[in-house]
Design a protein around this motif. Structure first.
Motif, PDB file in Angstrom:
ATOM      1  N   ILE A 427     -24.958  18.498  26.080  1.00  0.00           N
ATOM      2  CA  ILE A 427     -25.880  18.329  24.954  1.00  0.00           C
ATOM      3  C   ILE A 427     -27.282  18.766  25.340  1.00  0.00           C
ATOM      4  CG2 ILE A 427     -27.024  16.607  23.486  1.00  0.00           C
ATOM      5  CD1 ILE A 427     -24.414  15.049  23.454  1.00  0.00           C
ATOM      6  N   ILE A 465     -22.387  19.152  18.058  1.00  0.00           N
ATOM      7  CA  ILE A 465     -23.846  19.215  18.227  1.00  0.00           C
ATOM      8  C   ILE A 465     -24.476  19.982  17.075  1.00  0.00           C
ATOM      9  CG2 ILE A 465     -25.717  20.049  19.712  1.00  0.00           C
ATOM     10  CD1 ILE A 465     -23.731  19.750  22.079  1.00  0.00           C
ATOM     11  N   GLU A 474     -30.726  14.141  22.090  1.00  0.00           N
ATOM     12  CA  GLU A 474     -29.530  13.641  22.773  1.00  0.00           C
ATOM     13  C   GLU A 474     -29.312  12.169  22.498  1.00  0.00           C
ATOM     14  OE1 GLU A 474     -28.032  12.670  27.286  1.00  0.00           O
ATOM     15  OE2 GLU A 474     -29.912  13.703  26.952  1.00  0.00           O
ATOM     16  N   THR A 477     -26.933  10.685  19.422  1.00  0.00           N
ATOM     17  CA  THR A 477     -25.483  10.763  19.323  1.00  0.00           C
ATOM     18  C   THR A 477     -24.953   9.463  18.709  1.00  0.00           C
ATOM     19  OG1 THR A 477     -25.424  12.123  21.282  1.00  0.00           O
ATOM     20  CG2 THR A 477     -23.371  11.116  20.628  1.00  0.00           C
TER      21      THR A 477
END
Length: 788
Positions: A427, A465, A474, A477
């Protein structure tokens, strides 16, 4: 500046990964020369089967092209074999009479195919399956001939057989064992695999031993020891490999099955090292890519004079690269008399799953037909995590979609096992470097760049993503597959809505899966305890009643642990323990490294009597809590005063007993610099010095040892306790559930942690909140002070 001369013998995957790591750590230290017997640059040998199956080309499996060698000032000699090492003059000699001097020499000669010692192996049409040239020969043979026999029903043999089927050949696989892939599968999974491959067109001859290959110039038939024969135009030897150690043996380097190396991959000769399939570490020769990469990383650190704990061996896992087959195995999947397993078998859909436990820890698994949870299982095995009853219940449940699987994974979970690349690392790379394709992710992170088994997962993660389910942060998520909310959003909304139970949280936050999952239920329970201390004390009471008094063993008996704060006890309590052991015939009594006496093998019906007769506080290692403090009474080299360290341990244990944490916390207190308690590799470690106590944080004494970082120096016991309690409470309030202390410190920064703890007013508030939460005598409002 003088550069040392580094020579690598072998241009394969293990040696080149080591060189890549050396260059990344110290690009100016060495003048590098590489010799490879094959006439090619470095390529991915694991993916040869995909070349044979027609899915990829040689260019696709090339790891480092000529430009890479030139760019890194590496002198490469292909098609040239090193035939002699002169240890005295530090010189190697090749089959082209080239002489090159070295300061450091790495042997990475890999392995050679095992060719059965039977009559006729020298005939035309008998080949191994090891190089790109072998692939080319098979492809050329398939254009003129149609009957192929593969000798060997292991991983390599089956992949070769699938490739030959794709080339239009009639394929028989001959295997000496009772079932296929017996080293990687149990009999049930093997039978399912055999049925699937038979449906694809393969034929199998099991329990067959080859006696002779028959033909004039070219092989025509295979004769077996039972007298039967089989027609063949092509025979592929895939019966295993042997470490290529001839050079080392002839050069006087100690060998056994392979070249013997220590934890730093050093051979018996100074300045000569070995990595990969030609190396033997603690009696084990590894043939899979992940251990070889791990060896290369250790050797790179050692050669570059960086701090390194050495290579400690690897847990092996296997995935089969055949279209239409989902198969994964890891660790001890067979088990023995000391283990127990959970097995599910859906014969209708050909889905088989078996997970083997040693106590509460997973030690092995076999998955066939549905391998979605393979990364999660491997992660738990590597980290030696205990599995709760709730996690065990959900162990075999897979998300309904690949997208759901990716969403449910925590950022620290591994996507690419070969290269140890986590979801979070991918990511970060995608977001920071604008990656848009799986190939770009592979080039940047090496994810999917080895065995290729994780390529579908990398593709799904990339899609995830780029979808609306994920933002460019990040940290955004999704919490788990049951919700689209992030972890931060979940915590905030739980406080805003003032929910008081796990089910209420899932209802109010509109959980898509109304029952939750093994990821979210324990996390929600933990966060409720942080928001509502009375909830935490209620859960702790249940925990003590249901779990703490005894821990079930693998034999369905129980273990009872009398509490001994700081490892200290007295004659009266020892007599109680001895009397209980005699009265209830408890023959297994052990003292652990935490200085606690375990009464093991207690019958369930005897538990009430044992508890009543002991009439003592009891200890438990169950759950994510602050664990018992490890201390050290003394070593033969140490006569330092231990009294203050023991008093500190007793005080800390009493004040932190059963405090819940995002992940279990281990503490160690060493009275002096001799560090008898291993304090520098604990989550929190305290070491006595002449001016008080050094406090270390973020260490780990697991399989991959991490040294803790120095947080501060405390002048007195009380100062040390204040700092430690503040550290634990700040960790509790700001870490994600199941985030280790070292992961948390890496994320928020040690400097930030110091700034919080060294602020006397903030530290006082942290201590108060921990104490109030532990006692549960009033509600505490928790403000989300996570660093942004």
């Amino acid at each position: 500046m003088y550069k040392q001369k580094l020579v690598l013998v072998g241009n394969g995957m293990a040696g080149l990964r080591c060189v890549e790591s050396i260059i990344s750590k110290d690009p100016t230290a060495f003048e590098i020369t590489i010799f490879g017997s094959e006439p090619h640059v470095n390529y991915n040998r694991i993916l040869l089967s995909t070349v044979l199956q027609g899915n990829t080309s040689f260019e696709d499996i090339t790891i480092n092209d000529r430009n890479w060698y030139t760019k890194n000032n590496i002198q490469l000699f292909t098609g040239e074999t090193v035939i002699k090492i002169n240890k005295e003059t530090r010189k190697i000699i090749t089959d082209k009479e080239r002489e090159v001097y070295y300061d450091k020499l790495i042997i990475a000669t890999g392995s050679v195919p095992f060719i059965l010692p039977v009559t006729g192996v020298d005939k035309e049409g008998v080949i191994a399956f090891r190089t790109i040239e072998d692939c080319q020969k098979m492809i050329e043979t398939s254009r003129k001939h149609k009957k192929a026999v593969v000798i060997g029903g292991g991983l390599l043999g089956l992949e070769a057989a699938r490739g030959l089927l794709n080339l239009g050949m009639e394929v028989h696989v001959v295997h000496i064992a009772d079932y296929l892939m017996e080293r990687q599968l149990d009999s049930t999974a093997s039978l399912l695999l055999q049925k699937e491959l038979e449906n694809q067109g393969m034929n199998f001859l099991l329990k067959k031993e080859t006696q002779e290959l028959i033909g004039t110039e070219r092989v025509e038939r295979v004769r077996f020891k039972d007298g039967t024969e089989l027609e063949a135009d092509l025979v592929v030897m895939a019966a295993g490999v042997r470490p290529n150690i001839q050079l080392a043996k002839e050069s006087g380097i100690d060998t056994n099955r392979a070249i013997i190396v220590n934890d730093y991959l050093e051979t018996s000769v100074p300045n000569i090292y070995a990595v990969g399939e030609c190396a033997e570490h603690q009696g084990i020769v590894y043939g899979l890519v992940k251990p070889l990469y791990e060896q290369g990383e250790v050797l790179a650190k050692h050669i570059c004079k960086m701090k390194c704990n050495g290579y400690q061996g690897s847990v092996l896992s296997t995935q089969l690269k055949i279209s239409g087959v989902e198969l994964f195995s890891v660790g001890d999947f067979l088990g023995d008399g000391t283990t127990k397993s959970i097995t599910t078998f859906d014969e209708l859909d050909s889905v088989y799953k078996k997970v083997v436990f040693q106590g509460r820890k997973i030690i092995g698994a076999v998955l066939y037909g549905d391998t979605n949870n393979s990364s999660r299982l491997l992660d738990k095995i590597l980290k030696r995590e205990e599995v709760s009853s709730e996690e065990k219940r959900d162990l075999f449940q897979s998300p309904s979609t690949a997208e759901g699987l990716i969403a449910s994974m925590a950022n620290h979970e591994i996507i690419c096992n070969c290269n140890a690349v986590s979801k979070g690392a991918i990511i970060e790379a995608v977001q920071n470097k604008g990656l848009t394709t799986t190939e770009q992710v592979k080039q940047c992170t090496k994810a999917s760049g080895s065995c290729g088994g994780c390529k579908p997962a990398v593709t799904e993660l990339l899609n995830y993503i780029q979808s609306n389910l994920s933002t460019q942060d990040e940290k955004q998520t999704a919490f788990c597959s049951c919700t689209t909310l992030t972890e931060d959003e979940v915590v905030y909304k739980m406080q805003l809505q003032d929910v008081t139970t796990v089910q209420e949280a899932m209802d109010v936050l509109e959980w898509e899966n109304t029952e939750g999952c093994s990821t979210c239920r324990p996390a929600l329970s933990y966060y409720l305890g942080m928001i509502h201390p009375e909830y935490e004390i209620r859960q702790q009471t249940l925990f003590i009643n249901e779990k703490k008094n005894a821990t079930v063993q693998s034999d369905n008996r129980y273990s009872v642990i009398p509490q001994m704060y700081g490892g200290m006890t007295n004659a009266k309590d020892l007599r109680k323990i001895a009397n209980v052991a005699d009265k209830y015939d408890i023959s297994q009594v052990a003292v652990t490294s935490e200085q606690r006496i375990h009464l093991m093998g207690v019958k369930k019906e005897d538990l009430p009597g044992v508890w009543a007769d002991l009439d003592m506080p009891l200890s438990s290692k169950y759950g994510n809590t602050v664990q018992n403090v490890k201390t050290c009474i003394g070593e033969h080299v140490c006569s330092c005063d231990k009294q203050q360290s023991l008093l500190l341990a007793v005080d800390l244990e009493k004040r932190l007993e059963q405090v819940s944490t995002p992940y279990r916390i281990k503490l160690g207190i060493s009275a002096c610099m001799h560090n008898g308690a291993g304090s520098t590799t604990k989550d929190i470690g305290v070491m006595g010095i002449d001016r008080g106590w050094e406090i270390y944080v973020g260490g780990s004494s697991g399989r991959n040892v991490r040294a803790g970082e120095l947080l501060c120096v405390a002048g007195t016991n009380e100062e040390a306790i204040e700092i430690i309690i503040g550290f634990i409470q700040y960790y509790r309030e700001t870490a994600n559930y199941l985030e280790r202390t070292w992961q948390w410190i890496e994320r928020v920064g040690l400097i930030h942690v110091r700034e919080v703890l060294f602020d006397s007013e903030l530290n006082r508030q942290l201590s108060q909140r921990l104490e109030l939460g532990r006692l549960g005598n009033e509600q505490v409002e928790l403000y989300d002070v996570r660093p942004r």
